[in-house]
Scaffold this motif. Structure first.
Motif, PDB file in Angstrom:
ATOM      1  N   MET A  61       0.822  -1.211   0.000  1.00 16.34           N
ATOM      2  CA  MET A  61       0.000   0.000   0.000  1.00 16.34           C
ATOM      3  C   MET A  61       0.855   1.259   0.000  1.00 16.34           C
ATOM      4  N   PRO A  62       1.832   1.407   0.914  1.00 18.90           N
ATOM      5  CA  PRO A  62       2.708   2.574   0.792  1.00 18.90           C
ATOM      6  C   PRO A  62       3.498   2.579  -0.506  1.00 18.90           C
ATOM      7  N   ARG A  63       3.845   1.401  -1.020  1.00 18.83           N
ATOM      8  CA  ARG A  63       4.526   1.364  -2.320  1.00 18.83           C
ATOM      9  C   ARG A  63       3.624   1.909  -3.423  1.00 18.83           C
ATOM     10  N   ALA A  64       2.348   1.552  -3.358  1.00 19.99           N
ATOM     11  CA  ALA A  64       1.401   2.058  -4.352  1.00 19.99           C
ATOM     12  C   ALA A  64       1.233   3.565  -4.219  1.00 19.99           C
ATOM     13  N   ALA A  65       1.221   4.063  -2.989  1.00 18.79           N
ATOM     14  CA  ALA A  65       1.117   5.505  -2.778  1.00 18.79           C
ATOM     15  C   ALA A  65       2.329   6.221  -3.358  1.00 18.79           C
ATOM     16  N   ILE A  66       3.506   5.655  -3.144  1.00 15.03           N
ATOM     17  CA  ILE A  66       4.722   6.235  -3.702  1.00 15.03           C
ATOM     18  C   ILE A  66       4.673   6.194  -5.224  1.00 15.03           C
ATOM     19  N   ALA A  67       4.260   5.048  -5.776  1.00 11.41           N
ATOM     20  CA  ALA A  67       4.193   4.899  -7.236  1.00 11.41           C
ATOM     21  C   ALA A  67       3.199   5.865  -7.861  1.00 11.41           C
ATOM     22  N   GLY A  68       2.080   6.079  -7.184  1.00  9.72           N
ATOM     23  CA  GLY A  68       1.028   6.902  -7.774  1.00  9.72           C
ATOM     24  C   GLY A  68       1.113   8.374  -7.457  1.00  9.72           C
ATOM     25  N   GLU A  69       1.696   8.726  -6.299  1.00 12.44           N
ATOM     26  CA  GLU A  69       1.636  10.109  -5.846  1.00 12.44           C
ATOM     27  C   GLU A  69       2.989  10.805  -5.755  1.00 12.44           C
ATOM     28  N   ALA A 178      -4.150  -2.444  -3.835  1.00 12.23           N
ATOM     29  CA  ALA A 178      -3.428  -1.265  -3.372  1.00 12.23           C
ATOM     30  C   ALA A 178      -3.378  -0.207  -4.470  1.00 12.23           C
ATOM     31  N   GLY A 179      -3.165  -0.633  -5.700  1.00  8.44           N
ATOM     32  CA  GLY A 179      -3.132   0.294  -6.826  1.00  8.44           C
ATOM     33  C   GLY A 179      -4.461   0.977  -7.045  1.00  8.44           C
ATOM     34  N   ARG A 180      -5.543   0.246  -6.862  1.00 10.15           N
ATOM     35  CA  ARG A 180      -6.869   0.848  -7.043  1.00 10.15           C
ATOM     36  C   ARG A 180      -7.175   1.878  -5.962  1.00 10.15           C
ATOM     37  N   ILE A 181      -6.787   1.578  -4.723  1.00 11.10           N
ATOM     38  CA  ILE A 181      -6.975   2.559  -3.654  1.00 11.10           C
ATOM     39  C   ILE A 181      -6.137   3.797  -3.937  1.00 11.10           C
ATOM     40  N   ALA A 182      -4.891   3.604  -4.371  1.00  6.73           N
ATOM     41  CA  ALA A 182      -4.024   4.739  -4.683  1.00  6.73           C
ATOM     42  C   ALA A 182      -4.584   5.568  -5.831  1.00  6.73           C
ATOM     43  N   ALA A 183      -5.250   4.923  -6.775  1.00  4.67           N
ATOM     44  CA  ALA A 183      -5.834   5.644  -7.905  1.00  4.67           C
ATOM     45  C   ALA A 183      -7.010   6.515  -7.481  1.00  4.67           C
ATOM     46  N   VAL A 184      -7.645   6.150  -6.371  1.00  5.71           N
ATOM     47  CA  VAL A 184      -8.798   6.902  -5.868  1.00  5.71           C
ATOM     48  C   VAL A 184      -8.359   8.161  -5.128  1.00  5.71           C
ATOM     49  N   LEU A 185      -7.170   8.148  -4.518  1.00  3.68           N
ATOM     50  CA  LEU A 185      -6.748   9.201  -3.596  1.00  3.68           C
ATOM     51  C   LEU A 185      -6.853  10.629  -4.138  1.00  3.68           C
ATOM     52  N   PRO A 186      -6.478  10.912  -5.384  1.00  6.87           N
ATOM     53  CA  PRO A 186      -6.561  12.310  -5.830  1.00  6.87           C
ATOM     54  C   PRO A 186      -7.983  12.868  -5.882  1.00  6.87           C
ATOM     55  N   LEU A 187      -8.975  12.042  -6.181  1.00  7.16           N
ATOM     56  CA  LEU A 187     -10.371  12.504  -6.276  1.00  7.16           C
ATOM     57  C   LEU A 187     -11.295  11.488  -5.608  1.00  7.16           C
ATOM     58  N   PRO A 188     -11.226  11.355  -4.293  1.00  6.61           N
ATOM     59  CA  PRO A 188     -11.960  10.286  -3.602  1.00  6.61           C
ATOM     60  C   PRO A 188     -13.473  10.432  -3.646  1.00  6.61           C
ATOM     61  N   LYS A 189     -13.972  11.627  -3.858  1.00  9.77           N
ATOM     62  CA  LYS A 189     -15.426  11.818  -3.900  1.00  9.77           C
ATOM     63  C   LYS A 189     -16.012  11.523  -5.284  1.00  9.77           C
ATOM     64  N   LYS A 190     -15.130  11.309  -6.261  1.00 11.19           N
ATOM     65  CA  LYS A 190     -15.598  11.056  -7.626  1.00 11.19           C
ATOM     66  C   LYS A 190     -15.164   9.691  -8.153  1.00 11.19           C
ATOM     67  N   ARG A 191     -14.322   8.983  -7.384  1.00 11.35           N
ATOM     68  CA  ARG A 191     -13.804   7.703  -7.859  1.00 11.35           C
ATOM     69  C   ARG A 191     -14.092   6.613  -6.844  1.00 11.35           C
ATOM     70  N   ALA A 192     -14.125   5.383  -7.307  1.00  7.76           N
ATOM     71  CA  ALA A 192     -14.322   4.228  -6.434  1.00  7.76           C
ATOM     72  C   ALA A 192     -13.357   3.135  -6.844  1.00  7.76           C
ATOM     73  N   ALA A 193     -12.837   2.405  -5.863  1.00  6.65           N
ATOM     74  CA  ALA A 193     -11.846   1.362  -6.153  1.00  6.65           C
ATOM     75  C   ALA A 193     -12.491   0.037  -6.517  1.00  6.65           C
ATOM     76  N   ILE A 194     -13.762  -0.124  -6.190  1.00  6.72           N
ATOM     77  CA  ILE A 194     -14.441  -1.369  -6.503  1.00  6.72           C
ATOM     78  C   ILE A 194     -15.101  -1.260  -7.878  1.00  6.72           C
ATOM     79  N   ASP A 195     -14.881  -2.255  -8.700  1.00  6.34           N
ATOM     80  CA  ASP A 195     -15.391  -2.280 -10.069  1.00  6.34           C
ATOM     81  C   ASP A 195     -15.086  -0.970 -10.794  1.00  6.34           C
TER      82      ASP A 195
END
Length: 224
Positions: A61-69, A178-195
């Protein structure tokens, strides 16, 4: 003028002392609440959060945060001037607006300040970023970031996000999750990690693929 200068000096001194004590306190105890959470409550939303020590979060998870952010998280001291310059050049060309904030800057904003722009908030963000880099260190910064970051509407932290999206603890996330959660972080109110669909799916998959790169190249070495 002299009286005004004295008042300004005392106010500045009090701010410095109190902010250092505040940051020092959060080095020892989890931040109990944030202004972002207050905004959700003001709009009638419920809050879901579950503080989890970094040691109990899957390392991917922290690796995904580093990779994405923030790929240079372990290399900079709070500000990635290379990323800031690149974002400024990109924005000046009229391309999609993109920031250059590091994980440290985002953590300072989430823990101590409010969302949104403005010179005052940016100045305070720079001050608190400097403080947490000096007082907390990288491991604590990542721990607070992964616990305060909004991972969905009214959902804060990767533990609550993992349970919301995948029905299990963040202690056993796969690189894809972890990658899907990291992808949500910039816009959490508009994105979802499930499906996820479209950009979130593509970006999440790209982050998941870079998790291994972060591990192999030791880009998360400051967390060990």
């Amino acid at each position: 003028m002299i009286r005004a200068a004295r008042i300004l000096f005392k106010a500045t001194l009090w701010f410095v002392v109190l902010s250092v004590l505040w940051v020092g306190l959060y080095a020892l105890v989890p931040p109990p609440f944030t202004l972002t959470m207050a905004g959700d409550l003001f709009q009638g939303r419920s809050i879901t959060k579950d503080w989890t020590p970094l040691a109990d979060i899957d390392p991917d998870m922290p690796r995904a945060a580093i990779a994405g952010e923030d790929a240079r998280f372990c290399l900079h001291h709070g500000f990635d001037w290379r990323a800031i310059a690149g974002a400024a050049a990109r924005n000046a060309q009229g391309r999609r607006i993109r920031g250059g904030s590091t994980i440290s800057q985002q953590t300072a904003k989430n823990a101590f300040l409010w969302q949104g722009g403005g010179y005052l908030r940016k100045a305070l963000e720079a001050w608190f970023t400097t403080l947490i880099e000096l007082i907390w260190g990288k491991r604590r910064i990542m721990e607070v970031y992964l616990n305060l970051a909004e991972t969905g509407i009214g959902t804060y932290g990767v533990e609550a996000g993992s349970i919301r999206y995948f029905d299990h603890s963040a202690a056993r996330l796969t690189p894809t999750e972890a990658g899907r959660i990291a992808a949500v972080l910039p816009l959490p109110k508009k994105r979802a990690a499930i499906d996820p669909r479209g950009f979130v799916r593509r970006h999440g998959n790209a982050i998941a693929a870079r998790v291994g790169v972060v591990r192999r190249q030791g880009l998360d070495a400051c967390l060990k």
